[in-house]
Enzyme design. Structure first.
Site, mmCIF file in Angstrom:
data_model
loop_
_atom_site.group_PDB
_atom_site.id
_atom_site.type_symbol
_atom_site.label_atom_id
_atom_site.label_comp_id
_atom_site.label_asym_id
_atom_site.label_seq_id
_atom_site.Cartn_x
_atom_site.Cartn_y
_atom_site.Cartn_z
ATOM 1 N N TYR A 198 0.869 -1.174 0.000
ATOM 2 C CA TYR A 198 0.000 0.000 0.000
ATOM 3 C C TYR A 198 0.902 1.218 0.000
ATOM 4 C CZ TYR A 198 -2.843 3.737 2.090
ATOM 5 O OH TYR A 198 -3.472 4.927 2.335
ATOM 6 N N GLU A 251 -3.886 7.667 -3.330
ATOM 7 C CA GLU A 251 -3.664 6.352 -2.722
ATOM 8 C C GLU A 251 -3.566 5.285 -3.801
ATOM 9 O OE1 GLU A 251 -5.924 4.778 1.044
ATOM 10 O OE2 GLU A 251 -6.958 4.008 -0.726
#
Lengths: 377, 290, 377, 290
Positions: free
Chosen positions: C101, C189
């Site tokens: 991530y 993101e």
């Protein structure tokens, strides 16, 4: 690295700075055609990497295409301070309502980039600095945040521009700073920066130089290099990692280190001679580097004698001596050669040179005196 | 004492696995420098001449308590290396690398100042405190411990003058090569202040060159604050205007930065400026007894 | 402002971040055609401005074009947390060798932008923060110089990536920071950020939000706004300079000031009611603003009573009262209305309201109690 | 004494010729604030309510010795106005403007800190020291001089509490609206420190709201350093997660920034947190006698 006025104008335009329309010509015919296309008054300007074009007759204002042809015929091929004019810029004539000077340049003492401006547009800034230093306005850009809009306005107000001109000037001063940073320039100069007949700001003449150390990230700038404007020997040296600057004397110099090279030139002059070049052969003076150095120095027909000045540091004197000896096998050196070798393993190096018939001394001053005497012999 | 390098120096080598970094790590170790760590991203766990290698300065500092660093990484990575060092608390950063883009140095210079760290260079030979340690690429053996502080913009001229001083029996307290670029982390003035305040330094030699006004700024400082005897030399009397003489910072532009101007300023400040490098030891001896 | 995954991917790609190839479809037929064009395994993903699509059945991995058609048929029109799916993204299936991530987001306590990363790719970062906070790696970008390459590498090393993956990860983390700053984002993101079958980094799913206050300099971003995804009333309010947030209760609220509006909602709840909305009418509550406010509040059929809470500051209470009275001439308010008016010229204002049959109190708590009682009556 | 605004304040109004700037200049003058100059580029030589206008802050400071400024310029010019103020030596900058892009505030925030200046806001109502002066847009007449320091993230809630305090006979030392944006120049902690050290402040009221962790940070500071009695209020108990409640900074994200968390933190630090705004005067009176 320097570029031509017309190239600088293209870069400024790309960054949104309005420039006076112009096109470059290599022949009088091209000049005539461009002038005809523009119509009316045009300016024919020599494109050379040097100042003082105007005084040398390299800039002519003409009324029509035929006059442009004639002016270009005169200017093309002209020699301006040693630079041959191969191109002329044909620029539209502009009505000048107001003219100022503005540039972005390093403020070296402050370690900041500054905007420099003067209400005396069209005049060389060095001349203004000398005769009317108070006319020069500067602001250092914030080293982190860049040039703030308020600073650009401060410059405008300090130039005593009319309020209606302030925002336009400030917006372009900000862009000028951005061009400087984004293009890794060392100078971006607009002189004169004018308010034209339509009442808007326009760059009438511009100049840019670039940081050689940053060219690796600007391949498009590297392409603007005009090889005709650069010293062939200096370019050749650069390709071999050698710093070389052509000078006017008769003593060729081969030295390790930039500072020592400058000091060697000084020593030669103090001994009554004139150096033919600055040459820093770099850290490890091996056979290949010394060979290249000999070739660079000997390319100058004025060279009457050569001084090799080496201080052995991390690179040992005997290694350098071996490089010199090997290089002498590759190059036919017909002028007298004086070697000064000091520092690490200097004795071993001198012994090695002596085996090959070369006497090397220990003192820079003596070596300088010897080489000057040899050149005059 | 001495300045910059001393018994408490715990040196980190940035770019230790490269050719230059590895070679000079060995040279520094041989000279007795306390090299505690090296950094090359991705090479953690290796050793270079017995020095442990880490991926980042952060890891290296955490593991070894390094407080000084020397940078041998290529020019395009040097600015990042400087930030990495000072952001991780390194107090003294010596950047040897030549060819760092000058506009990048603007922000880096001011960042280092803000952090309260000290940067030497870039484009410099480093710092040597004879008998205690050296950071950089100076040939160690030409030095001798003593009382003369040396500060210079040029590498080879530093060696030249140090060699001459040593041969004349004048040892050095510390030798500082501040570098030949237009923007360098530490100027003449900074080093002169350190020497003036260093009890082990009793005389100072300063080697300048054309370009910029650091020598003139130093001269003003000398006049007001330096009480120790000084000799100096300025290289580049014969340099033509507008031409860079090897060093990126060695250029006379717009009539400023000339050797004549610098020599006059230093002489007015009481510095004995030599015409020839070789005269420096005698000029100094005339002013002080080692 | 939020945008869809497929739009975020396009922006990342524009900034040089490799993304998984994909195209958006509004019908099952389009989905089938795109899947056929890609060939092999594709993922059909609901495009909605909310998380938890996977759990809701809004993401399907399918083997061929026909399956893509079927999956798209199921997903299009689906309701995910109150969002209707109008579009699906058809993305090429990717082989995942490694997944992490990574995001750029404001570190509000530090007043800096940070890169946040976790070795647990494909998992919601809030879940990682709760269950395994040590797995999260962050670095604050320099507020002036930005994210340094060394910081991006530190993140990579802290994620325990293999040395061969570090430079690739770091280069993209730097770009992620640049996207954040250049696009005036509040979140960028990538989750998961993978090493694919070819061994290179690729963004498999991405998400972006933008600072409304900076949209004026990003007209191209404003164009990405999906009106179907936004609350109509909130958009209408925004256009009139009113802050409005739809809530689930029955008490409509009209307040001047954001803080006072939040406090009013709290007071309603303490009095046993549930607010139907947050509404900050802004500084000068004039006839026009109050009229719009009434319309916004009354658009919600759940509203059983309205509380107007005004503190007269620079804008005087009597002026506000006049605005309320005038607005009531424009809007037919059928639910009970409670007004609380305090501060400057509150007495004059209350008198004025009373002339028009509206009783206004002085206490926020009493007004809250009254409006709750009125709604329950 | 008092904090931030006092007899020595010499106020400059940036954007003085605009509608807001002009109106509030009049209001501030009427309240007795020492407004010495205004700035609007290109409007030098004009006057606004008798206050001379300059083209730049530099000129204004040189001519009037201004040491504080208030910014009423539109959001897209506010960051530049902040830099212009602090770069020209202004010590206290109050930015009223709402809608400043948050990423722009990152560098500006740290720049102001580096300069040693103080920024209040943006998106704030300003600062009032009752009876001495006000900077910003607060309605002056609700205030009364006294001993209670008030600090708040919200404009109208500030007025609400100040009005309640005044009506309860509790005058204020200074009232500070720190602003509702995610990044603001001065936090609760900063103001609490000022109040704690201000001899004229004997009790403190703090009005927080959802979003961020400034209240939690303040609570830790209060626990360790604040000895003066405190009452507080946190707005937004009913706010749903993920929704901005009017203020750009009032948002609960990822479960952090909730009213419950802030209330718990403040109560643990000994602050009497009111359920209702109206209870604040009594909570305070229970702890101290004005």
């Amino acid at each position: 690295m320097n570029i031509h006025e017309y190239q600088a104008a293209e870069i400024l335009a790309k960054h949104g700075i309005p420039v006076n329309p112009g096109r470059v010509a290599s022949t009088p015919e091209e000049a005539r055609d461009i002038a005809a296309e523009f119509g009316g008054v045009v300016v024919v300007k020599a494109q050379v990497h040097t100042g003082g074009r105007g005084k040398a007759g390299g800039v002519k204002v003409v009324k029509n295409a035929d006059e442009a042809y004639e002016a270009a015929s005169n200017i093309l091929g002209m020699d301006i301070k040693g630079h041959t004019v191969n191109k002329v810029l044909i620029a539209k004539g502009a009505e000048i309502q107001k003219e100022v000077y503005v540039s972005a340049v390093m403020n070296r003492p402050a370690r900041k980039i500054m905007i420099m401006a003067s209400a005396e547009g069209g005049v060389e800034i060095e001349k203004v600095a000398e005769e009317n230093p108070d006319a020069i306005v500067t602001r250092d850009a914030d080293p982190f945040a860049g040039l703030h809009p308020y600073q650009a306005k401060e410059v405008a107000f300090d130039l005593k521009l009319e309020p209606s001109m302030v925002n336009g000037f400030a917006a372009i001063a900000e862009k000028l700073y951005n061009v400087f940073m984004e293009e890794d320039a060392t100078l971006v100069e607009i002189n004169p920066f004018i308010i034209n007949g339509e009442g808007t700001w326009q760059a009438l003449d511009s100049k840019m130089s670039f940081d050689d150390n940053a060219l690796y990230r600007h391949p498009e700038t590297e392409k603007l290099r005009d090889l005709a404007e650069e010293n062939e020997t200096e370019l050749e040296a650069k390709a071999s990692g050698i710093s070389f600057v052509k000078l006017d004397g008769t003593i060729g110099c081969i030295v390790n280190g930039a500072g020592l090279s400058m000091a060697t030139l000084d020593a030669v002059q103090l001994a009554g001679g004139e150096p033919a070049n600055f040459l820093d052969v770099g850290g490890g003076a091996n056979e290949e580097q010394v060979t290249t150095a000999f070739n660079l120095v000997l390319a100058d027909p004025n060279v009457k004698a050569i001084l090799i000045n080496i201080f052995g540091g991390i690179t040992r004197g005997d290694v350098v001596a071996r490089g010199i000896v090997a290089a002498l096998n590759n190059v036919d050196v017909k002028v007298p050669l004086v070697v000064r070798l000091s520092g690490t393993n200097a004795e071993e190096g001198k012994a090695l040179l002596s085996e090959h018939g070369i006497t090397a001394g220990d003192s820079m001053d003596e070596a300088a005196a010897q080489v000057v005497a040899a050149a005059q012999a | 004492m001495s300045i910059l390098v001393n018994e408490n120096t715990r040196l980190l080598v940035q770019g230790i696995t490269g050719r230059e970094g590895s070679f000079h790590t060995q040279q520094m170790l041989e000279y007795g420098t306390n090299v505690v760590a090296g950094v090359t991203p991705g090479k953690a766990g290796q050793e270079v001449h017995g020095v442990p290698v880490f991926n980042t300065v952060q890891e290296a500092v955490a593991a070894t308590g390094a407080n000084a660093s020397v940078i041998y990484v290529p020019a395009k990575f040097s600015i990042d290396a400087i930030y990495e060092a000072v952001d991780n608390g390194i107090e003294l950063v010596v950047c040897i690398t030549e060819g760092v883009p000058v506009n990048d140095m603007v922000a880096a210079y001011h960042h280092v100042k803000t952090k309260g760290a000290r940067l030497i260079g870039p484009n410099c030979p480093g710092v040597t405190t004879p008998g205690k340690g050296k950071i950089g690429i100076m040939p160690g053996f030409i030095h001798a411990p003593g009382k003369v502080g040396v500060v210079s913009r040029s590498g080879t001229l530093t060696y030249e003058v140090v060699d001459a001083l040593t041969k004349a029996g004048l040892g050095q307290s510390t030798v500082v090569g501040i570098g030949g670029d237009p923007i360098i982390g530490t100027s003449f003035l900074d080093v002169l202040e350190l020497f003036q305040n260093d009890p082990e330094t009793e005389a100072i030699v300063m080697i300048g060159e054309i370009g910029g006004d650091d020598e003139e700024v130093a001269a003003r400082f000398i006049k007001e604050h330096v009480t120790k005897p000084m000799a100096g030399f300025i290289a580049g009397r014969t340099a033509p205007p507008g031409k860079r003489m090897g060093h990126a910072g060695a250029i006379i532009s717009g009539g400023s930065g000339t050797a004549a101007g610098k020599i006059a300023a230093l002489e007015a400040a009481g510095v004995a400026v030599a015409d020839r490098m070789s005269e420096i030891p005698d000029l100094l001896k005339a002013k002080f007894t080692a």
